[in-house]
Scaffold this active site. Structure first.
Site, short mmCIF file in Angstrom:
data_model
loop_
_atom_site.label_atom_id
_atom_site.label_comp_id
_atom_site.label_asym_id
_atom_site.label_seq_id
_atom_site.Cartn_x
_atom_site.Cartn_y
_atom_site.Cartn_z
N ASP A 169 0.88 -1.18 0.00
CA ASP A 169 0.00 0.00 0.00
C ASP A 169 0.92 1.23 0.00
O ASP A 169 2.15 1.11 -0.14
CB ASP A 169 -1.00 -0.03 1.17
CG ASP A 169 -0.36 0.23 2.52
OD1 ASP A 169 0.89 0.32 2.61
OD2 ASP A 169 -1.10 0.34 3.52
N HIS A 170 0.31 2.41 0.17
CA HIS A 170 1.10 3.65 0.14
C HIS A 170 2.17 3.67 1.23
O HIS A 170 3.24 4.24 1.04
CB HIS A 170 0.16 4.86 0.27
CG HIS A 170 -0.78 4.76 1.45
ND1 HIS A 170 -1.84 3.87 1.46
CD2 HIS A 170 -0.81 5.39 2.64
CE1 HIS A 170 -2.49 3.98 2.61
NE2 HIS A 170 -1.87 4.89 3.35
N CYS A 190 3.29 -3.05 3.90
CA CYS A 190 2.46 -1.90 4.26
C CYS A 190 3.25 -1.09 5.29
O CYS A 190 4.45 -1.29 5.44
CB CYS A 190 1.07 -2.31 4.74
SG CYS A 190 1.00 -3.28 6.25
N GLY A 191 2.59 -0.19 6.00
CA GLY A 191 3.33 0.65 6.93
C GLY A 191 4.01 -0.16 8.02
O GLY A 191 5.20 0.00 8.30
N THR A 192 3.24 -1.06 8.64
CA THR A 192 3.78 -1.90 9.70
C THR A 192 4.00 -3.34 9.27
O THR A 192 4.68 -4.09 9.98
CB THR A 192 2.79 -1.95 10.89
OG1 THR A 192 1.54 -2.46 10.40
CG2 THR A 192 2.58 -0.57 11.50
N GLY A 238 -1.20 -5.10 8.91
CA GLY A 238 -2.46 -5.18 8.15
C GLY A 238 -2.36 -6.18 7.01
O GLY A 238 -3.27 -7.01 6.80
N HIS A 291 10.35 -23.85 9.05
CA HIS A 291 9.35 -24.53 9.87
C HIS A 291 7.92 -24.32 9.40
O HIS A 291 7.11 -25.24 9.51
CB HIS A 291 9.47 -24.05 11.33
CG HIS A 291 10.70 -24.57 12.03
ND1 HIS A 291 10.90 -24.44 13.38
CD2 HIS A 291 11.79 -25.23 11.54
CE1 HIS A 291 12.06 -25.00 13.71
NE2 HIS A 291 12.62 -25.48 12.61
N ARG A 345 7.47 1.32 7.32
CA ARG A 345 7.73 2.39 8.29
C ARG A 345 8.44 1.84 9.53
O ARG A 345 8.62 2.56 10.52
CB ARG A 345 6.41 3.06 8.69
CG ARG A 345 5.73 3.77 7.52
CD ARG A 345 4.33 4.25 7.91
NE ARG A 345 3.67 4.90 6.77
CZ ARG A 345 2.34 5.04 6.65
NH1 ARG A 345 1.55 4.56 7.59
NH2 ARG A 345 1.83 5.63 5.60
N HIS A 357 7.32 -30.72 10.74
CA HIS A 357 6.76 -29.41 10.42
C HIS A 357 5.63 -29.52 9.39
O HIS A 357 4.69 -28.73 9.42
CB HIS A 357 7.86 -28.47 9.92
CG HIS A 357 8.97 -28.31 10.91
ND1 HIS A 357 8.78 -27.74 12.15
CD2 HIS A 357 10.27 -28.71 10.88
CE1 HIS A 357 9.91 -27.76 12.82
NE2 HIS A 357 10.84 -28.36 12.08
#
Ligand code: RB5
Length: 144
Positions: free
Chosen positions: A7-8, A64-66, A69, A97, A108, A132
């Site tokens: 995203d932006h 994305c920023g973090t 999301g 795994h 960000r 696994h």
């Protein structure tokens, strides 16, 4: 072929990752977004993950920023195992795994050079299978 999207909040880092991978001869199919205008990360996650579940692409990168999301959205999609990584150890272990087929990054949160190390590690590591695989089979059962 790798699918990639952002995203932006993840645009700048995504563009750096595409260029970094291209230098190594790794091509990405870019599902956008392509400019700084605000957009909704679930739409991008849906398109990138759809390319994976359809078999068009083997795995994907979402920014994305973090990264949060994107990872929440991606993990709603059947067949997707998305891992939000902010360190190299987690990137290594989630391939070994969890056989994650999507890696999520925060544009960000994580600096460019660390992001490159995370992505390179994730791409080069191999799933270990064995016990696994049994656990992944149990995750798949949770999707029903
Ligand atoms: C967009 O402002 C931001 O919310 C998004 O990039 C992401 O960080 C959400 O988890």
């Amino acid at each position: 072929m790798l699918a990639i999207g952002c995203d932006h909040g993840g645009l700048e880092l995504k563009n750096h990752i595409i260029a970094h991978l291209k230098e190594q001869g790794i091509e990405c199919k870019d599902f956008g977004t392509y400019d700084e205008n605000s957009c909704d990360y679930p739409d991008i996650a849906e398109n990138v993950c759809g390319a994976i579940t359809s078999g068009e692409c083997e795995s994907g990168i979402l920014v994305c920023g973090t990264g949060i999301g994107m990872s929440i959205a991606a993990n709603k999609i059947k067949g997707i195992r998305a891992a939000l990584c902010t360190d190299v150890y987690s990137a290594k272990m989630t391939k070994q795994h969890n056989n994650s087929n999507v890696i999520c990054l925060g544009g960000r949160v994580t600096g460019r050079e660390l992001a490159f190390m995370i992505v390179d590690t994730w791409i080069s590591e191999k799933f270990q299978g064995g016990r696994h695989q049994n656990r992944i089979d149990k995750i798949s059962k949770l999707e029903k």
